[in-house]
Design an enzyme around this catalytic site. Structure first.
Site, mmCIF file in Angstrom:
data_model
loop_
_atom_site.group_PDB
_atom_site.id
_atom_site.type_symbol
_atom_site.label_atom_id
_atom_site.label_comp_id
_atom_site.label_asym_id
_atom_site.label_seq_id
_atom_site.Cartn_x
_atom_site.Cartn_y
_atom_site.Cartn_z
ATOM 1 N N TRP A 239 0.828 -1.207 0.000
ATOM 2 C CA TRP A 239 0.000 0.000 0.000
ATOM 3 C C TRP A 239 0.860 1.254 0.000
ATOM 4 O O TRP A 239 0.429 2.286 0.459
ATOM 5 C CB TRP A 239 -0.878 0.059 1.227
ATOM 6 C CG TRP A 239 -2.376 0.116 1.144
ATOM 7 C CD1 TRP A 239 -3.218 -0.114 2.192
ATOM 8 C CD2 TRP A 239 -3.255 0.440 0.060
ATOM 9 N NE1 TRP A 239 -4.531 0.018 1.799
ATOM 10 C CE2 TRP A 239 -4.586 0.360 0.502
ATOM 11 C CE3 TRP A 239 -3.042 0.791 -1.284
ATOM 12 C CZ2 TRP A 239 -5.703 0.596 -0.302
ATOM 13 C CZ3 TRP A 239 -4.137 1.029 -2.091
ATOM 14 C CH2 TRP A 239 -5.442 0.935 -1.607
ATOM 15 N N HIS B 274 -1.095 3.787 3.376
ATOM 16 C CA HIS B 274 -1.202 3.522 4.812
ATOM 17 C C HIS B 274 -1.408 4.805 5.602
ATOM 18 O O HIS B 274 -2.169 4.848 6.566
ATOM 19 C CB HIS B 274 0.059 2.810 5.303
ATOM 20 C CG HIS B 274 0.046 1.354 4.979
ATOM 21 N ND1 HIS B 274 -0.758 0.460 5.637
ATOM 22 C CD2 HIS B 274 0.708 0.642 4.038
ATOM 23 C CE1 HIS B 274 -0.577 -0.745 5.134
ATOM 24 N NE2 HIS B 274 0.306 -0.668 4.159
ATOM 25 N N ASP C 215 6.066 -2.189 7.681
ATOM 26 C CA ASP C 215 6.803 -2.514 6.448
ATOM 27 C C ASP C 215 8.299 -2.349 6.650
ATOM 28 O O ASP C 215 9.097 -3.109 6.112
ATOM 29 C CB ASP C 215 6.351 -1.612 5.297
ATOM 30 C CG ASP C 215 5.114 -2.159 4.606
ATOM 31 O OD1 ASP C 215 4.853 -3.376 4.728
ATOM 32 O OD2 ASP C 215 4.420 -1.369 3.943
ATOM 33 N N ARG D 226 9.838 -5.395 8.215
ATOM 34 C CA ARG D 226 9.582 -6.698 7.589
ATOM 35 C C ARG D 226 10.828 -7.537 7.445
ATOM 36 O O ARG D 226 10.778 -8.755 7.511
ATOM 37 C CB ARG D 226 8.932 -6.489 6.230
ATOM 38 C CG ARG D 226 7.595 -7.166 6.157
ATOM 39 C CD ARG D 226 6.878 -6.742 4.925
ATOM 40 N NE ARG D 226 6.575 -7.914 4.121
ATOM 41 C CZ ARG D 226 5.559 -7.970 3.290
ATOM 42 N NH1 ARG D 226 4.777 -6.929 3.121
ATOM 43 N NH2 ARG D 226 5.333 -9.057 2.604
ATOM 44 N N HIS E 97 0.759 -9.708 6.562
ATOM 45 C CA HIS E 97 0.328 -8.553 5.777
ATOM 46 C C HIS E 97 -0.721 -8.903 4.720
ATOM 47 O O HIS E 97 -1.202 -8.019 4.031
ATOM 48 C CB HIS E 97 1.524 -7.896 5.070
ATOM 49 C CG HIS E 97 2.514 -7.242 6.001
ATOM 50 N ND1 HIS E 97 2.753 -5.890 6.001
ATOM 51 C CD2 HIS E 97 3.328 -7.750 6.953
ATOM 52 C CE1 HIS E 97 3.682 -5.591 6.912
ATOM 53 N NE2 HIS E 97 4.044 -6.716 7.499
ATOM 54 N N HIS F 240 -1.331 -0.651 10.644
ATOM 55 C CA HIS F 240 -0.839 -1.077 9.335
ATOM 56 C C HIS F 240 -1.733 -2.166 8.708
ATOM 57 O O HIS F 240 -2.091 -2.095 7.533
ATOM 58 C CB HIS F 240 0.587 -1.596 9.484
ATOM 59 C CG HIS F 240 1.245 -1.884 8.175
ATOM 60 N ND1 HIS F 240 1.884 -0.921 7.431
ATOM 61 C CD2 HIS F 240 1.343 -3.026 7.458
ATOM 62 C CE1 HIS F 240 2.359 -1.460 6.330
ATOM 63 N NE2 HIS F 240 2.045 -2.742 6.314
ATOM 64 N N ASP G 268 -3.574 -2.686 5.028
ATOM 65 C CA ASP G 268 -3.322 -3.793 4.093
ATOM 66 C C ASP G 268 -4.604 -4.547 3.739
ATOM 67 O O ASP G 268 -4.811 -4.948 2.602
ATOM 68 C CB ASP G 268 -2.322 -4.788 4.694
ATOM 69 C CG ASP G 268 -0.874 -4.350 4.490
ATOM 70 O OD1 ASP G 268 -0.624 -3.473 3.637
ATOM 71 O OD2 ASP G 268 0.014 -4.888 5.189
ATOM 72 N N HIS H 109 -3.995 -7.645 -1.500
ATOM 73 C CA HIS H 109 -3.500 -8.315 -0.292
ATOM 74 C C HIS H 109 -4.445 -9.435 0.143
ATOM 75 O O HIS H 109 -4.197 -10.122 1.121
ATOM 76 C CB HIS H 109 -3.331 -7.316 0.861
ATOM 77 C CG HIS H 109 -2.037 -6.561 0.786
ATOM 78 N ND1 HIS H 109 -1.063 -6.658 1.732
ATOM 79 C CD2 HIS H 109 -1.563 -5.722 -0.160
ATOM 80 C CE1 HIS H 109 -0.030 -5.891 1.385
ATOM 81 N NE2 HIS H 109 -0.313 -5.312 0.243
ATOM 82 N N HIS I 261 0.573 -5.373 -8.476
ATOM 83 C CA HIS I 261 0.534 -5.087 -7.043
ATOM 84 C C HIS I 261 1.026 -3.664 -6.741
ATOM 85 O O HIS I 261 0.369 -2.914 -6.019
ATOM 86 C CB HIS I 261 1.370 -6.125 -6.285
ATOM 87 C CG HIS I 261 1.153 -6.093 -4.805
ATOM 88 N ND1 HIS I 261 0.317 -6.971 -4.159
ATOM 89 C CD2 HIS I 261 1.657 -5.273 -3.847
ATOM 90 C CE1 HIS I 261 0.322 -6.693 -2.859
ATOM 91 N NE2 HIS I 261 1.125 -5.668 -2.647
ATOM 92 N N ASP J 232 -0.644 -0.499 -4.942
ATOM 93 C CA ASP J 232 -0.026 0.049 -3.731
ATOM 94 C C ASP J 232 0.269 1.536 -3.885
ATOM 95 O O ASP J 232 0.106 2.299 -2.937
ATOM 96 C CB ASP J 232 1.310 -0.651 -3.450
ATOM 97 C CG ASP J 232 1.134 -1.867 -2.552
ATOM 98 O OD1 ASP J 232 0.008 -2.121 -2.103
ATOM 99 O OD2 ASP J 232 2.137 -2.558 -2.311
#
Ligand SMILES: *[C@@H]1O[C@H](CO)[C@@H](O)[C@H](O)[C@H]1NC(C)=O
Ligand SMILES: *[C@@H]1O[C@H](CO)[C@@H](O)[C@H](O)[C@H]1NC(C)=O
Length: 399
Positions: free
Chosen positions: A22, A27, A67, A70, A80, A142, A146, A152, A175, A179
């Site tokens: 995203w 976000h 993120d 991660r 996520h 978060h 997502d 997602h 994707h 995002d």
């Protein structure tokens, strides 16, 4: 913090970032909208937990923390997103199908929302530490974001990460398009009149002088306060389980119901750490995501990608994809066949329809409203809201 214009311009680059979920803007927009609706006392509690000074306490500031972690917390990657084994948009949108969910049981974004909510309820009941609460809150802010990015919610081709497409002259993947690039374009094309403050102090107080402030104003003005004004109840409601009641379930209706019964049901459900379905009667991430998952078949996953000439690409097997999940840091599989034609998605039939139907804006707004509802449910006292009022669990914007 208000950025001076030069810095704000520089942040344009981060609207079109790597492959993170995203993007940063998505976000942060969700968190910004949530902040408009959280109860002032709930916000104060969260500022304490997050160790943010109250004169500069924006939930958006921690919205991308998950993120950034991660790599350090590799276990958190699968939290996520969620993917069903039989899911194959655009022809089949299974949520989940007969073979259930991919990955380890209970390790996905829907359960992540429940898990972090439950950890924060423990903190409210003095049963968990400030450190746990701080981490859980950052994850929750978060994950709710997502959960509102439809890619997602599908496991096909790593949520579209492996599907190369064109957007204008940019090589990207499906994707990343959802995002970041669609949001970046929406931000670039906001009508100028939204650079003026709106007559809603609560909206303006949540804005931080970022490059997407005008876009947030537009989402609020044209969407939340206008076209979707009557939908907020539904966004917050959950299917009512077998509890005798005449009122809707969910964050909207719970004060119309027997408060103690519902609370017990939810906690029993959360503590067991069980399957995604059934949802709880107040917190129902699965129910909330269902219609957004269907968008993958309806519009997000272009049918052309499975037709010549665009269907020729290196396809990893299903099992391999699922093992990889959505891990964005993995190399995309390289096409074996040299230069392949790429589908252009900056077209009236694709990005044009999405913009006209305000699909992206609605997803961001839903994320914000639901995040506010969950946070108020966790942190605000029942008597801080009028019993049974429309939009219970949300503070009113014109207060
Ligand atoms: C919930 O959170 C705890 C603590 O962070 C973690 O140990 C557990 O694995 C999580 N469970 C799920 C289903 O995410
Ligand atoms: C901004 O202009 C658009 C038309 O371009 C209009 O629909 C909208 O209501 C205006 N917004 C505000 C806040 O005045």
């Amino acid at each position: 913090m208000r950025f001076p214009p030069v810095v704000a311009f520089g942040t344009l680059a981060y609207l079109v970032p790597s492959t993170y979920a995203w993007g940063a803007a998505g976000h942060e927009i969700v968190a910004t909208i949530a902040q408009m609706y959280v109860h002032p006392r709930a916000l104060e509690t969260m500022c304490d937990i997050l160790d943010l000074p109250s004169n500069n306490c924006y939930l958006a500031r921690v919205a991308t923390w998950a993120d950034q972690q991660r790599m350090r917390m590799r276990w958190s990657g699968p939290l996520h997103y969620v993917g069903a084994l039989d899911d194959h948009p655009s022809d089949t949108c299974a949520f989940p199908g007969s073979r259930g969910w991919a990955g380890n049981r209970g390790i996905n974004v829907l359960d992540g929302v429940k898990n972090t909510t439950s950890l924060l309820q423990d903190w409210v009941n003095h049963e968990s530490s400030d450190d746990v609460a701080s981490e859980a809150l950052k994850f929750l802010i978060h994950f709710v974001g997502d959960m509102h990015q439809p890619l997602h919610l599908t496991g096909r081709d790593r949520g579209g990460n492996s599907v190369k497409v064109l957007f204008d002259r940019r090589h990207t993947n499906l994707h990343s398009l959802w995002d970041s690039l669609l949001i970046a374009k929406a931000v670039r094309t906001v009508p100028r009149n939204y650079s003026q403050p709106l007559p809603y102090p609560r909206i303006e107080a949540a804005l931080r002088g970022t490059i997407y402030d005008s876009y947030v104003r537009r989402i609020m003005w044209e969407g939340v306060l206008n076209s979707w004004d009557d939908d907020l109840e539904e966004w917050l409601s959950c299917p009512v389980p077998d509890v005798p009641t005449t009122s809707p379930g969910g964050l909207l209706g719970m004060w119309n119901m027997a408060y103690s019964t519902t609370t017990k049901l939810v906690q029993a459900f959360l503590r067991d750490g069980v399957e995604i379905s059934p949802d709880g009667p107040i917190l129902c991430p699965y129910h909330w995501s269902q219609p957004n998952h269907q968008l993958n078949c309806e519009i997000i996953w272009p049918k052309e990608l499975d037709e010549p000439p665009f269907n020729v690409r290196f396809d990893s097997s299903d099992e391999e994809e699922l093992a990889h999940g959505h891990d964005d840091d993995l190399e995309d599989p390289e096409p074996m066949l040299g230069e392949l034609p790429l589908l252009q998605l900056d077209t009236p039939q694709y990005s044009g329809v999405i913009a006209r139907r305000m699909i992206l804006e609605k997803l961001l707004a839903q994320g914000g409203i639901r995040l506010a509802g969950i946070l108020n449910y966790i942190f605000a006292d029942e008597d801080e809201f009028e019993r049974g009022q429309r939009g219970a669990f949300l503070t009113k914007l014109d207060d």
